[in-house]
Design an enzyme around this catalytic site. Sequence first.
Site, PDB file in Angstrom:
ATOM      1  N   ARG A 141      -7.684   1.996  -5.291  1.00 32.17           N
ATOM      2  CA  ARG A 141      -6.493   2.565  -4.668  1.00 32.17           C
ATOM      3  C   ARG A 141      -5.366   2.858  -5.641  1.00 32.17           C
ATOM      4  NH1 ARG A 141      -6.527  -2.215  -3.440  1.00 32.17           N
ATOM      5  NH2 ARG A 141      -4.273  -2.434  -3.467  1.00 32.17           N
ATOM      6  N   HIS A 142      -5.525   2.476  -6.914  1.00 33.90           N
ATOM      7  CA  HIS A 142      -4.433   2.639  -7.878  1.00 33.90           C
ATOM      8  C   HIS A 142      -4.750   3.620  -8.984  1.00 33.90           C
ATOM      9  CE1 HIS A 142      -3.182  -1.268  -6.129  1.00 33.90           C
ATOM     10  NE2 HIS A 142      -1.992  -0.711  -6.277  1.00 33.90           N
ATOM     11  N   ARG A 192       2.968   4.446 -13.250  1.00 31.57           N
ATOM     12  CA  ARG A 192       3.003   2.989 -13.046  1.00 31.57           C
ATOM     13  C   ARG A 192       1.949   2.298 -13.892  1.00 31.57           C
ATOM     14  NH1 ARG A 192       4.696   2.106  -6.733  1.00 31.57           N
ATOM     15  NH2 ARG A 192       6.250   3.776  -6.735  1.00 31.57           N
ATOM     16  N   ARG A 203      -3.517   8.903  -1.796  1.00 30.08           N
ATOM     17  CA  ARG A 203      -3.943   7.944  -0.762  1.00 30.08           C
ATOM     18  C   ARG A 203      -4.086   8.620   0.592  1.00 30.08           C
ATOM     19  NH1 ARG A 203      -1.457   2.125  -1.743  1.00 30.08           N
ATOM     20  NH2 ARG A 203      -1.971   1.890  -3.942  1.00 30.08           N
ATOM     21  N   GLU A 216      -0.013  -0.047 -13.719  1.00 27.16           N
ATOM     22  CA  GLU A 216      -0.868  -0.959 -12.938  1.00 27.16           C
ATOM     23  C   GLU A 216      -2.030  -1.343 -13.843  1.00 27.16           C
ATOM     24  OE1 GLU A 216      -0.057  -1.566  -9.799  1.00 27.16           O
ATOM     25  OE2 GLU A 216       1.039   0.192  -9.047  1.00 27.16           O
ATOM     26  N   SER A 220       5.637   4.064   2.054  1.00 29.69           N
ATOM     27  CA  SER A 220       6.537   2.934   2.133  1.00 29.69           C
ATOM     28  C   SER A 220       7.962   3.469   2.093  1.00 29.69           C
ATOM     29  CB  SER A 220       6.225   2.064   0.913  1.00 29.69           C
ATOM     30  OG  SER A 220       7.074   0.982   0.865  1.00 29.69           O
ATOM     31  N   GLU A 224      -2.292   1.112   2.727  1.00 21.62           N
ATOM     32  CA  GLU A 224      -0.894   1.548   2.720  1.00 21.62           C
ATOM     33  C   GLU A 224      -0.823   2.938   2.105  1.00 21.62           C
ATOM     34  OE1 GLU A 224       1.946  -0.698   0.203  1.00 21.62           O
ATOM     35  OE2 GLU A 224       2.731   1.318  -0.127  1.00 21.62           O
TER      36      GLU A 224
HETATM   37  P1  AMO Z   1       5.793   2.419  -3.042  1.00 22.36           P
HETATM   38  O1  AMO Z   1       5.849   1.654  -4.326  1.00 22.36           O
HETATM   39  O2  AMO Z   1       5.169   1.755  -1.889  1.00 22.36           O
HETATM   40  O3  AMO Z   1       7.272   2.817  -2.579  1.00 22.36           O
HETATM   41  O4  AMO Z   1       5.084   3.816  -3.308  1.00 22.36           O
HETATM   42  C1  AMO Z   1       4.980   4.764  -2.266  1.00 22.36           C
HETATM   43  C2  AMO Z   1       3.530   5.208  -2.072  1.00 22.36           C
HETATM   44  O5  AMO Z   1       3.009   5.804  -3.253  1.00 22.36           O
HETATM   45  C3  AMO Z   1       1.635   5.539  -3.378  1.00 22.36           C
HETATM   46  N1  AMO Z   1       1.392   4.841  -4.647  1.00 22.36           N
HETATM   47  C4  AMO Z   1       0.282   4.939  -5.400  1.00 22.36           C
HETATM   48  N2  AMO Z   1      -0.838   5.637  -5.242  1.00 22.36           N
HETATM   49  C5  AMO Z   1      -1.799   5.518  -6.185  1.00 22.36           C
HETATM   50  N3  AMO Z   1      -1.678   4.740  -7.287  1.00 22.36           N
HETATM   51  C6  AMO Z   1      -0.552   4.020  -7.496  1.00 22.36           C
HETATM   52  N4  AMO Z   1      -0.447   3.255  -8.584  1.00 22.36           N
HETATM   53  C7  AMO Z   1       0.485   4.096  -6.525  1.00 22.36           C
HETATM   54  N5  AMO Z   1       1.708   3.535  -6.415  1.00 22.36           N
HETATM   55  C8  AMO Z   1       2.243   3.999  -5.270  1.00 22.36           C
HETATM   56  C9  AMO Z   1       1.251   4.694  -2.197  1.00 22.36           C
HETATM   57  C10 AMO Z   1       2.566   4.091  -1.777  1.00 22.36           C
HETATM   58  O6  AMO Z   1       2.597   3.771  -0.407  1.00 22.36           O
HETATM   59  N6  AMO Z   1      10.577   3.651  -3.763  1.00 22.36           N
HETATM   60  C11 AMO Z   1       9.572   3.472  -2.722  1.00 22.36           C
HETATM   61  C12 AMO Z   1       9.617   4.611  -1.742  1.00 22.36           C
HETATM   62  C13 AMO Z   1      10.884   4.674  -0.943  1.00 22.36           C
HETATM   63  O7  AMO Z   1      11.304   3.637  -0.421  1.00 22.36           O
HETATM   64  O8  AMO Z   1      11.440   5.773  -0.822  1.00 22.36           O
HETATM   65  C14 AMO Z   1       8.213   3.399  -3.358  1.00 22.36           C
HETATM   66  O9  AMO Z   1       7.961   3.931  -4.428  1.00 22.36           O
HETATM   67  O10 AMO Z   1       0.743   5.558  -1.188  1.00 22.36           O
END
Ligand code: AMO
Length: 420
Positions: A206-207, A198, A394, A200, A346, A343
């Site tokens: 947290r990212h 991602r 996380r 970001e 999700s 979070e």
């Molecule tokens: P979401 O975008 O909330 O949901 O991602 C799910 C979980 O992945 C972790 N996460 C991350 N951790 C660290 N850095 C990041 N950049 C990052 N992005 C996400 C988080 C987050 O809660 N498609 C949906 C899932 C689904 O519905 O099946 C999804 O990707 O802990």
Amino acid sequence: MGLKRICGWIIRKKSIGRIIIIEVSSDSVKPSVLVLKEEREPELFKLGMEIDIGTALCFEGEEAPEQRSARGVEYIARKIEVYAKPIEPLPVDTMGKVPALLDTRIKYRWLLVRNPVEKAIFIIRNSLLNAAREYFSKNGFIEVQTPKIVAAGAEGGATLFKIQYFENDAYLSQSPQLFKQMLMAGFTRVYEITPYFRAEKYNTTRHLNESWGIDVEQGFINSVEDVLQTLENLITYIIEYVLKNNKEELEILGATLKKPSTPFKRLKFQEAVDILRSEGLEISETEDLSDYAEKKLGEIMAGKGYELYFIVGFPWASTGFYYMRDEDGVYTRKFDLDYSGLEIASGGQREHRYEKLLNALKEKGLNPENFSFYLEAFKYGMPPHGGFGLGVERLLMRMLNLENVREAILFVRDRTRLVP
Ligand code: AMO
């Protein structure tokens, strides 16, 4: 007592008169402590004088009848084989007595995993994933792998990494979402342990730009509650597994992990809004909660005795196109799982009816043509289904009270880091 052979690296050496104490870090968090006495083993003592911190060696020895060290298991050595000596002084303290800054820890993670504290984090990460696989295999989920080079994103365009794929543009996968859903055309329970890529842009605690997810999809569900139950059971299984198998590692980290109390609270999104508003926060009813609101809610929920809680029923205006909407059209079956104000997962129940899914895509302003490969899977008997993505770093971060998500992954990819 039998002879053991242990291989590792010297992380500490102390000479006290005619005794040398050498600590060797191997694959467990407790170092092996070699006590060399000039009188008892003069040759090994001589060798011990010559080797220093950083040396890679194997030794054969037996456990000392009297164990005096609180730091590890003491051995009387019979043989020492030196494999490599450092050619320069070590850039970091692998014993961890001199605390390193996070940047240094990230740069030298591969060396610092000799340090019991750093090693403990990654031994527990390994347990977390072992536990997840064990849970899935006991509960009839099969492990799948889906592509990481994709033509369309599941989580919106803003955080896609674009790549050149021969004559076409492609992207690194943000989430296996679309593929795990397509598999519901032929499997009833799948999981994948997968990287997420991602873009970001922001530097937060947290990212990451490359993180790992434990993703689940299950079909023929009665309601979103089936999915909540799977996630709750999975998290409980992982925490209990770590509590049982990683006592030494938790102790070294000073982690106060506890078995979570179940069932986790199910808090409606609208209830969360009301609670936060009553605390004076300005909260929109149509947007996702801000990081600040999430954190604040964590504090309020902690006060009520909830560490882990679901937020259920997110508004359609704030979610991806694929979540099933309630009859009113305003709310959806999307949920988050928060762990002390963060979070960690999700998911939700998806829209499995072709026409409704097509309309949802259009309503979100997306071009159905870009998703035709996905939509086709909904034409031939797609059952009701749902799933989630759980962030490995996380979850680990919260289980171990780590301050930064970068502490929970060996090699960090963030805005400023592409090496090592
Ligand atoms: P979401 O975008 O909330 O949901 O991602 C799910 C979980 O992945 C972790 N996460 C991350 N951790 C660290 N850095 C990041 N950049 C990052 N992005 C996400 C988080 C987050 O809660 N498609 C949906 C899932 C689904 O519905 O099946 C999804 O990707 O802990």
